[in-house]
Design an enzyme around this catalytic site. Structure first.
Site, PDB file in Angstrom:
ATOM      1  N   LYS A 103       0.849  -1.191   0.000  1.00 42.37           N
ATOM      2  CA  LYS A 103       0.000   0.000   0.000  1.00 42.37           C
ATOM      3  C   LYS A 103       0.889   1.248   0.000  1.00 42.37           C
ATOM      4  O   LYS A 103       1.914   1.271   0.675  1.00 42.37           O
ATOM      5  CB  LYS A 103      -0.923   0.031   1.220  1.00 42.37           C
ATOM      6  CG  LYS A 103      -1.808   1.291   1.281  1.00 42.37           C
ATOM      7  CD  LYS A 103      -2.857   1.218   2.360  1.00 42.37           C
ATOM      8  CE  LYS A 103      -2.358   1.552   3.727  1.00 42.37           C
ATOM      9  NZ  LYS A 103      -1.747   2.902   3.851  1.00 42.37           N
ATOM     10  N   GLU A 172      -9.394   7.700   3.578  1.00 38.79           N
ATOM     11  CA  GLU A 172      -9.308   8.000   5.010  1.00 38.79           C
ATOM     12  C   GLU A 172      -9.795   9.409   5.326  1.00 38.79           C
ATOM     13  O   GLU A 172      -9.353  10.393   4.711  1.00 38.79           O
ATOM     14  CB  GLU A 172      -7.859   7.818   5.486  1.00 38.79           C
ATOM     15  CG  GLU A 172      -7.685   8.145   6.968  1.00 38.79           C
ATOM     16  CD  GLU A 172      -6.390   7.629   7.584  1.00 38.79           C
ATOM     17  OE1 GLU A 172      -5.635   6.889   6.907  1.00 38.79           O
ATOM     18  OE2 GLU A 172      -6.142   7.960   8.758  1.00 38.79           O
TER      19      GLU A 172
HETATM   20  O1  KIV Z   1      -0.998   2.448   8.557  1.00 40.10           O
HETATM   21  C1  KIV Z   1      -2.206   2.202   8.705  1.00 40.10           C
HETATM   22  O2  KIV Z   1      -2.647   1.619   9.713  1.00 40.10           O
HETATM   23  C2  KIV Z   1      -3.129   2.600   7.655  1.00 40.10           C
HETATM   24  C3  KIV Z   1      -4.584   2.372   7.872  1.00 40.10           C
HETATM   25  C4  KIV Z   1      -5.147   3.381   8.784  1.00 40.10           C
HETATM   26  C5  KIV Z   1      -5.338   2.301   6.605  1.00 40.10           C
HETATM   27  O3  KIV Z   1      -2.703   3.124   6.663  1.00 40.10           O
END
Ligand code: KIV
Length: 271
Positions: A103, A172
């Site tokens: 991600k 978010e």
């Molecule tokens: O790092 C994280 O926990 C996140 C989530 C809040 C999606 O990016």
């Protein structure tokens, strides 16, 4: 699941025992978030989290999972600087960390990096809205997309991310109307955290939903009060050790009669 209209669940995990629990109850996606930095390593925010820390925790979580999709978060400055660095670090999360996807936070400004990671064969999840790696630029954790200019950028970024081939986007802390609009306009699943009920799935930080952090934003529902539960248990242990109620002989190992005789004989000979 998205095509069938079934909501998708995602939670963060940072260690082996948590991963096993989340797998056993059917959570579909596990994110080893860079939030490991502020949630369990004691940093002020996600900025200091390193690749080495991400790898350490991703490996531990991978050992606890059989079914869910495991996503490794790319920490601050592991992908923003150049396409080469982005691919190398995404590759490390997959090859060394045993993640199955990565991600990244951001939109138009990192499209080249995302495109190259996707083209390398690594599934990428996007992250738009309140992207915590930009906390200093944003000046805090206020919701994003609360004015037309910002809402347009987030909306357009979502479409650009979809065009690069990301398989899903985390949204978010944005208004629920914007969450719904993006969810309706892109074909890939949106996973919301503070982005309203219309997203295709929802994600929370594991420790936040358990009430194991002091964090209390508007979007959070605490499903347990683990700080109190842990405090009560540890206080009881302390009190019982002081009062000599723990351990009892029931918690102790015992010698066999033969062994006791042998030991007594030895002790008599070796006073
Ligand atoms: O790092 C994280 O926990 C996140 C989530 C809040 C999606 O990016």
């Amino acid at each position: 699941m998205n095509k069938d209209g079934e909501k998708i669940t995602m939670l963060t995990a940072y260690d082996y025992p948590s991963a096993k629990i989340l797998d056993s109850v059917g959570i579909e996606m596990i994110l080893v978030g860079d939030s490991v930095g502020n949630t369990v390593l004691g940093y002020d925010n996600t900025i200091p989290t390193t690749m080495e820390e991400m790898l350490h925790h991703t490996k531990a979580v991978a050992r606890g999972l059989e079914n869910p999709l495991l996503i490794g978060d790319m920490p601050f400055l592991s992908y923003q600087g150049s396409v080469e660095e982005a691919v190398r670090n995404a590759g490390r999360l997959i090859k060394e960390g045993n993640a199955e996807a990565v991600k990244v936070e951001g939109g138009a400004e990192i499209l080249d990096q995302i495109q190259k990671i996707v083209d390398s064969g690594i599934p990428v999840m996007g992250h738009l809205g309140l992207t915590p790696q930009k906390v200093y630029q944003f000046g805090g954790y206020q919701p994003r997309g609360m004015n037309l200019e910002e809402a347009k950028k987030i909306y357009e970024d979502a479409k650009k991310l979809e065009d690069t081939g990301v398989f899903s986007i985390v949204l978010e802390s944005i208004p629920s109307e914007l969450g719904r609009e993006i969810t309706e306009k892109v074909d890939i699943p949106t996973i919301g955290i503070g982005a309203g009920p219309h997203c295709n799935g929802q994600v929370l930080v594991f420790h936040d939903l358990l009430g194991w952090t002091e964090f209390s934003p508007k979007f959070l529902k605490k499903y347990a009060d683990l700080i109190s539960t842990i405090k009560d248990a540890v206080k009881e242990f302390r009190e019982e050790v002081k009062s000599e109620d723990f351990p009892t002989l029931d918690h102790s190992y015992k010698m066999s009669e033969n062994f006791k005789d042998e030991l007594n004989e030895y002790l008599e000979e070796n006073p």
